[in-house]
Write a protein that holds these residues in place. Structure first.
Motif, PDB file in Angstrom:
ATOM      1  N   ARG A   1       0.824  -1.216   0.000  1.00 33.29           N
ATOM      2  CA  ARG A   1       0.000   0.000   0.000  1.00 33.29           C
ATOM      3  C   ARG A   1       0.856   1.264   0.000  1.00 33.29           C
ATOM      4  NH1 ARG A   1      -3.384  -0.624   4.938  1.00 33.29           N
ATOM      5  NH2 ARG A   1      -4.000   1.509   4.452  1.00 33.29           N
ATOM      6  N   GLN A   2       2.071   1.194   0.541  1.00 33.80           N
ATOM      7  CA  GLN A   2       2.935   2.388   0.524  1.00 33.80           C
ATOM      8  C   GLN A   2       3.338   2.725  -0.906  1.00 33.80           C
ATOM      9  OE1 GLN A   2       3.514   0.475   3.514  1.00 33.80           O
ATOM     10  NE2 GLN A   2       2.443   2.203   4.448  1.00 33.80           N
ATOM     11  N   ARG A   3       3.805   1.698  -1.627  1.00 29.86           N
ATOM     12  CA  ARG A   3       4.257   1.934  -3.018  1.00 29.86           C
ATOM     13  C   ARG A   3       3.105   1.871  -4.008  1.00 29.86           C
ATOM     14  NH1 ARG A   3       8.573  -1.239  -1.057  1.00 29.86           N
ATOM     15  NH2 ARG A   3      10.522  -0.072  -1.068  1.00 29.86           N
ATOM     16  N   ARG A   4       1.931   1.482  -3.554  1.00 25.31           N
ATOM     17  CA  ARG A   4       0.751   1.281  -4.413  1.00 25.31           C
ATOM     18  C   ARG A   4       1.063   0.312  -5.554  1.00 25.31           C
ATOM     19  NH1 ARG A   4      -1.038   6.359  -6.510  1.00 25.31           N
ATOM     20  NH2 ARG A   4      -0.083   7.760  -5.036  1.00 25.31           N
TER      21      ARG A   4
ATOM     22  N   VAL B   1       0.895  -4.122  -6.642  1.00 24.41           N
ATOM     23  CA  VAL B   1       0.594  -5.512  -6.291  1.00 24.41           C
ATOM     24  C   VAL B   1       1.668  -6.385  -6.917  1.00 24.41           C
ATOM     25  CG1 VAL B   1      -1.897  -5.099  -6.174  1.00 24.41           C
ATOM     26  CG2 VAL B   1      -0.929  -6.018  -8.247  1.00 24.41           C
ATOM     27  N   ILE B   2       1.999  -7.469  -6.218  1.00 26.90           N
ATOM     28  CA  ILE B   2       3.101  -8.323  -6.668  1.00 26.90           C
ATOM     29  C   ILE B   2       2.607  -9.759  -6.744  1.00 26.90           C
ATOM     30  CG2 ILE B   2       5.451  -9.131  -6.109  1.00 26.90           C
ATOM     31  CD1 ILE B   2       5.037  -6.222  -4.317  1.00 26.90           C
ATOM     32  N   ALA B   3       2.867 -10.404  -7.889  1.00 28.75           N
ATOM     33  CA  ALA B   3       2.441 -11.802  -8.069  1.00 28.75           C
ATOM     34  C   ALA B   3       3.567 -12.752  -7.683  1.00 28.75           C
ATOM     35  CB  ALA B   3       2.019 -12.035  -9.510  1.00 28.75           C
ATOM     36  N   GLU B   4       3.198 -14.015  -7.526  1.00 29.67           N
ATOM     37  CA  GLU B   4       4.124 -15.074  -7.113  1.00 29.67           C
ATOM     38  C   GLU B   4       5.358 -15.133  -8.019  1.00 29.67           C
ATOM     39  OE1 GLU B   4       2.707 -19.257  -5.160  1.00 29.67           O
ATOM     40  OE2 GLU B   4       1.867 -18.610  -7.058  1.00 29.67           O
ATOM     41  N   ASP B   5       5.148 -14.905  -9.326  1.00 27.03           N
ATOM     42  CA  ASP B   5       6.272 -15.012 -10.268  1.00 27.03           C
ATOM     43  C   ASP B   5       7.062 -13.704 -10.359  1.00 27.03           C
ATOM     44  OD1 ASP B   5       4.575 -13.307 -11.577  1.00 27.03           O
ATOM     45  OD2 ASP B   5       4.628 -14.361 -13.494  1.00 27.03           O
ATOM     46  N   GLY B   6       6.754 -12.740  -9.490  1.00 26.29           N
ATOM     47  CA  GLY B   6       7.506 -11.483  -9.461  1.00 26.29           C
ATOM     48  C   GLY B   6       6.859 -10.368 -10.268  1.00 26.29           C
ATOM     49  N   THR B   7       5.837 -10.685 -11.075  1.00 31.18           N
ATOM     50  CA  THR B   7       5.161  -9.628 -11.847  1.00 31.18           C
ATOM     51  C   THR B   7       4.623  -8.570 -10.893  1.00 31.18           C
ATOM     52  OG1 THR B   7       4.408 -11.322 -13.366  1.00 31.18           O
ATOM     53  CG2 THR B   7       3.402  -9.149 -13.600  1.00 31.18           C
ATOM     54  N   CYS B   8       4.863  -7.317 -11.259  1.00 30.60           N
ATOM     55  CA  CYS B   8       4.501  -6.228 -10.361  1.00 30.60           C
ATOM     56  C   CYS B   8       3.696  -5.195 -11.156  1.00 30.60           C
ATOM     57  CB  CYS B   8       5.842  -5.649  -9.890  1.00 30.60           C
ATOM     58  SG  CYS B   8       5.669  -4.317  -8.765  1.00 30.60           S
ATOM     59  N   ALA B   9       2.637  -4.661 -10.555  1.00 27.91           N
ATOM     60  CA  ALA B   9       1.855  -3.629 -11.252  1.00 27.91           C
ATOM     61  C   ALA B   9       1.484  -2.528 -10.276  1.00 27.91           C
ATOM     62  CB  ALA B   9       0.599  -4.241 -11.862  1.00 27.91           C
ATOM     63  N   GLY B  10       1.703  -1.290 -10.689  1.00 19.82           N
ATOM     64  CA  GLY B  10       1.330  -0.141  -9.854  1.00 19.82           C
ATOM     65  C   GLY B  10      -0.141   0.193 -10.060  1.00 19.82           C
ATOM     66  N   TYR B  11      -0.762   0.752  -9.030  1.00 23.82           N
ATOM     67  CA  TYR B  11      -2.184   1.116  -9.177  1.00 23.82           C
ATOM     68  C   TYR B  11      -2.460   2.511  -8.627  1.00 23.82           C
ATOM     69  CZ  TYR B  11      -2.613  -0.087  -4.163  1.00 23.82           C
ATOM     70  OH  TYR B  11      -2.460  -0.154  -2.792  1.00 23.82           O
ATOM     71  N   ASP B  12      -3.486   3.132  -9.208  1.00 30.62           N
ATOM     72  CA  ASP B  12      -4.088   4.310  -8.596  1.00 30.62           C
ATOM     73  C   ASP B  12      -5.364   3.901  -7.867  1.00 30.62           C
ATOM     74  OD1 ASP B  12      -2.322   6.527  -9.597  1.00 30.62           O
ATOM     75  OD2 ASP B  12      -2.854   5.563 -11.490  1.00 30.62           O
ATOM     76  N   ARG B  13      -6.081   2.935  -8.482  1.00 28.29           N
ATOM     77  CA  ARG B  13      -7.242   2.304  -7.829  1.00 28.29           C
ATOM     78  C   ARG B  13      -7.058   0.793  -7.929  1.00 28.29           C
ATOM     79  NH1 ARG B  13      -7.826   6.568  -6.377  1.00 28.29           N
ATOM     80  NH2 ARG B  13      -9.580   8.024  -6.451  1.00 28.29           N
ATOM     81  N   LEU B  14      -7.410   0.109  -6.840  1.00 28.83           N
ATOM     82  CA  LEU B  14      -7.264  -1.350  -6.810  1.00 28.83           C
ATOM     83  C   LEU B  14      -8.596  -1.981  -6.425  1.00 28.83           C
ATOM     84  CD1 LEU B  14      -5.405  -3.922  -6.749  1.00 28.83           C
ATOM     85  CD2 LEU B  14      -4.996  -3.425  -4.327  1.00 28.83           C
ATOM     86  N   VAL B  15      -8.977  -3.055  -7.141  1.00 27.34           N
ATOM     87  CA  VAL B  15     -10.177  -3.811  -6.770  1.00 27.34           C
ATOM     88  C   VAL B  15      -9.737  -5.215  -6.368  1.00 27.34           C
ATOM     89  CG1 VAL B  15     -12.358  -4.797  -7.581  1.00 27.34           C
ATOM     90  CG2 VAL B  15     -11.659  -2.519  -8.365  1.00 27.34           C
ATOM     91  N   ILE B  16     -10.087  -5.606  -5.155  1.00 23.45           N
ATOM     92  CA  ILE B  16      -9.803  -6.977  -4.713  1.00 23.45           C
ATOM     93  C   ILE B  16     -11.080  -7.783  -4.934  1.00 23.45           C
ATOM     94  CG2 ILE B  16      -9.029  -8.450  -2.821  1.00 23.45           C
ATOM     95  CD1 ILE B  16      -7.843  -5.984  -1.468  1.00 23.45           C
ATOM     96  N   ALA B  17     -10.987  -8.804  -5.775  1.00 17.86           N
ATOM     97  CA  ALA B  17     -12.163  -9.637  -6.093  1.00 17.86           C
ATOM     98  C   ALA B  17     -11.709 -11.089  -6.112  1.00 17.86           C
ATOM     99  CB  ALA B  17     -12.750  -9.222  -7.430  1.00 17.86           C
TER     100      ALA B  17
END
Ligand SMILES: Cc1cc2nc3c(=O)[nH]c(=O)nc-3n(C[C@H](O)[C@H](O)[C@H](O)COP(=O)(O)OP(=O)(O)OC[C@H]3O[C@@H](n4cnc5c(N)ncnc54)[C@H](O)[C@@H]3O)c2cc1C
Length: 366
Positions: free
Chosen positions: A87-90, A92-108
Motif C-alpha cells: 500500500r505504501q508503493r501502491r 501488487v506483486i504476483a508469485e512469479d515477481g510480476t509487479c503492477a502499480g495502481y491508482d485504484r485497486l479492486v480486490i475480487a
C-alpha cells in the motif's frame, strides 16, 4: 495524458463484471490490468455443475473470451497469483515477481471451500468444488474410480453428488443436519428432495458427522469413517461444507477483515484507493455467496471507479436455485427458520419458498 491505473486482483465473476460496468460508464478513463490465478478467461462459475454433469462444455460457460480483453485494451495476466499488496508503493506483486502499480485497486478474490479439520483432510482424492480445475479433476476421477463421498448436503454438495452420479459413480452424501438444504428448506420439503435424489440412486447419511478420511497406504483416500464407526468406501471425497472468503492478501496489507474484507456502501475498504467486491467482501456483516448480490455490488463499485460517485449498495435479498435437471427448486427471501444463512447473521422473517419435483408436485409455503 497519462491515464490512472486500475488493477483488479481476481479474474472471476465480480471483478470482470465491475470492469464491464466501468468500461460502459467511463470507457477511456483507466489503463486496466487484471491478475487471475486461474489460467482461463472469465467463466460462469455458477454453471460448473452442468459441466460436471456433462450437460454443458467449458467453452459454453465462458463469459468473456480472450478477444474481449484485447478489444477493450485490458492487460490480462493469467495464471498469476497475487501474493502481496504494497500500500505504501501502491503496487501488487504476483508469485512469479510480476509487479503492477495502481491508482485504484479492486480486490475480487472470491472464496475457498472450507476444509473440515479431520484426520486425512489433505490426502490425494480429497477435493473442494470451486473451479473448473476441480470439476475436471472430479470428471477424470470418475473415469477410473467408482466410489465418491460428498461431505455436505447443501446446494453445492447436492449438485456435486448429482454430477458424479451422472458420471457413473456410486455416490454417498454425508450431511450433519437431519434433512437436506436445512438452511433453505423446512423439514418436509427437505425430505421430499431426499426421496427425489434417492430415486436417482444417490445414497445419504443424514444427521452424521465425518470423523476421519482413511489413507490407502499410498497417500490417497480410500474410505470415510463416520461418527459411530461406519466406514464407506471412497476413491474421491468432495468437501462441500461451506466457504471461506479469501482475505489473506488484504489482511497482510493491513485492511480490516472480519469473515470478509470490510467495505462500506460504496464497496470501498478502509483504504480509499482500494475496493473489495464479491465473495471476499463483508458488507454490513454479510459475505454473499451468490451471483446476484455480487453483480449489484459490481455496479455500485464501478459507479465510484468511474468517478460518478452517487450509487450506494444497501444489501441484497437471498435467492437460491438448485440446478439439478428434473428438479426445480427456487428459494426466494430469507431463511425459513431463524439461524445463519451463509454469512447472514440472525433470525430472518419468512417470505416465500417452494420446491417443485420432477413429478410436477410443488411444495410451497409463505
Ligand atoms: C459449483 C458452484 C456452483 C454455484 N452455483 C451458483 C448458483 O447456482 N447461483 C448463484 O447465485 N451462485 C452460485 N455459485 C456462487 C457464485 O459462483 C459466486 O458467488 C461468484 O462466482 C462469486 O464471484 P467472485 O468474483 O466473488 O468469486 P470468483 O468467481 O470465485 O472469482 C474469484 C477469482 O479470483 C481468483 N483469485 C483468488 N485469489 C487470487 C490471487 N491472490 N491472485 C489472483 N487471482 C486470485 C480466483 O482464482 C478466481 O478466479 C456457485 C459456485 C460454485 C463454486
Amino acid at each position: 495524458m497519462n491515464k490512472p491505473r486500475l488493477v483488479v486482483i481476481g479474474n472471476g465473476m465480480a471483478g470482470v463484471r465491475t470492469l464491464e460496468e466501468v468500461l460502459r460508464l467511463a470507457p477511456d478513463h483507466y489503463r486496466i490490468t487484471v491478475f487471475g490465478a486461474e489460467p482461463h478467461p472469465n467463466y460462469n462459475r455458477a454453471l460448473l455443475s452442468p459441466v460436471l454433469a456433462g450437460e454443458q462444455s467449458f467453452e459454453e460457460i465462458i463469459l468473456n473470451d480472450l478477444a474481449w480483453y484485447t478489444d477493450n485494451g485490458i492487460e490480462l495476466l493469467l495464471g498469476r497469483n497475487v501474493v502481496k499488496i504494497d500500500r505504501q508503493r501502491r503496487q501488487v506483486i504476483a508469485e512469479d515477481g510480476t509487479c503492477a502499480g495502481y491508482d485504484r485497486l479492486v480486490i475480487a478474490t472470491g472464496s475457498t471451500p472450507s476444509r473440515l479439520s479431520i484426520p486425512g483432510n489433505r490426502l490425494d482424492g480429497v477435493v473442494g468444488y470451486r473451479d473448473i480445475a476441480g470439476a475436471r479433476a472430479m470428471i477424470e476421477t470418475a473415469r477410473s474410480h467408482s466410489h465418491a463421498v460428498v461431505i455436505g448436503g447443501g446446494l453445492l454438495g447436492l449438485e456435486a453428488a448429482n454430477g458424479l452420479k451422472q458420471r457413473g459413480m456410486d455416490v454417498t452424501v454425508v450431511h450433519l443436519a437431519e434433512w437436506l438444504l436445512e438452511k433453505q428448506l423446512e423439514r418436509p420439503a427437505g425430505e421430499k428432495l431426499l426421496r427425489a435424489l434417492q430415486a436417482r440412486g444417490i445414497r445419504f447419511r443424514l444427521g452424521t458427522a465425518t470423523e476421519e478420511l482413511i489413507d490407502n497406504g499410498d497417500g490417497r483416500v480410500c474410505a470415510v469413517q463416520l461418527q459411530g464407526g461406519e466406514i464407506i468406501t471412497a476413491d474421491l471425497v468432495v468437501m462441500a461444507a461451506g466457504i471461506t472468503p479469501n482475505t489473506a492478501l488484504a489482511e497482510a496489507a493491513g485492511l480490516p477483515c472480519r469473515h470478509g474484507i470490510l467495505v462500506d456502501d460504496t464497496l470501498q475498504t478502509y483504504d480509499p484507493r482500494i475496493y473489495a467486491i464479491g465473495e471476499c467482501a463483508n458488507h454490513r456483516g454479510i459475505s454473499y455467496g451468490l451471483v446476484a448480490p455480487v453483480m449489484e455490488q459490481a455496479k455500485v463499485c464501478a459507479n465510484h471507479l468511474a468517478m460518478l460517485g452517487f450509487a450506494r449498495y444497501l444489501g441484497s435479498p437471498a435467492e437460491t436455485r438448485l440446478k439439478l435437471a428434473g428438479i426445480e427448486m427456487l428459494g426466494v427471501g430469507d431463511a425459513p427458520h431463524p439461524g445463519q444463512v451463509q454469512g447472514m447473521p440472525g433470525a430472518c422473517p419468512l417470505h416465500e419458498w417452494q420446491i417443485e419435483l420432477a413429478s410436477g408436485e410443488v411444495v410451497a409455503w409463505t
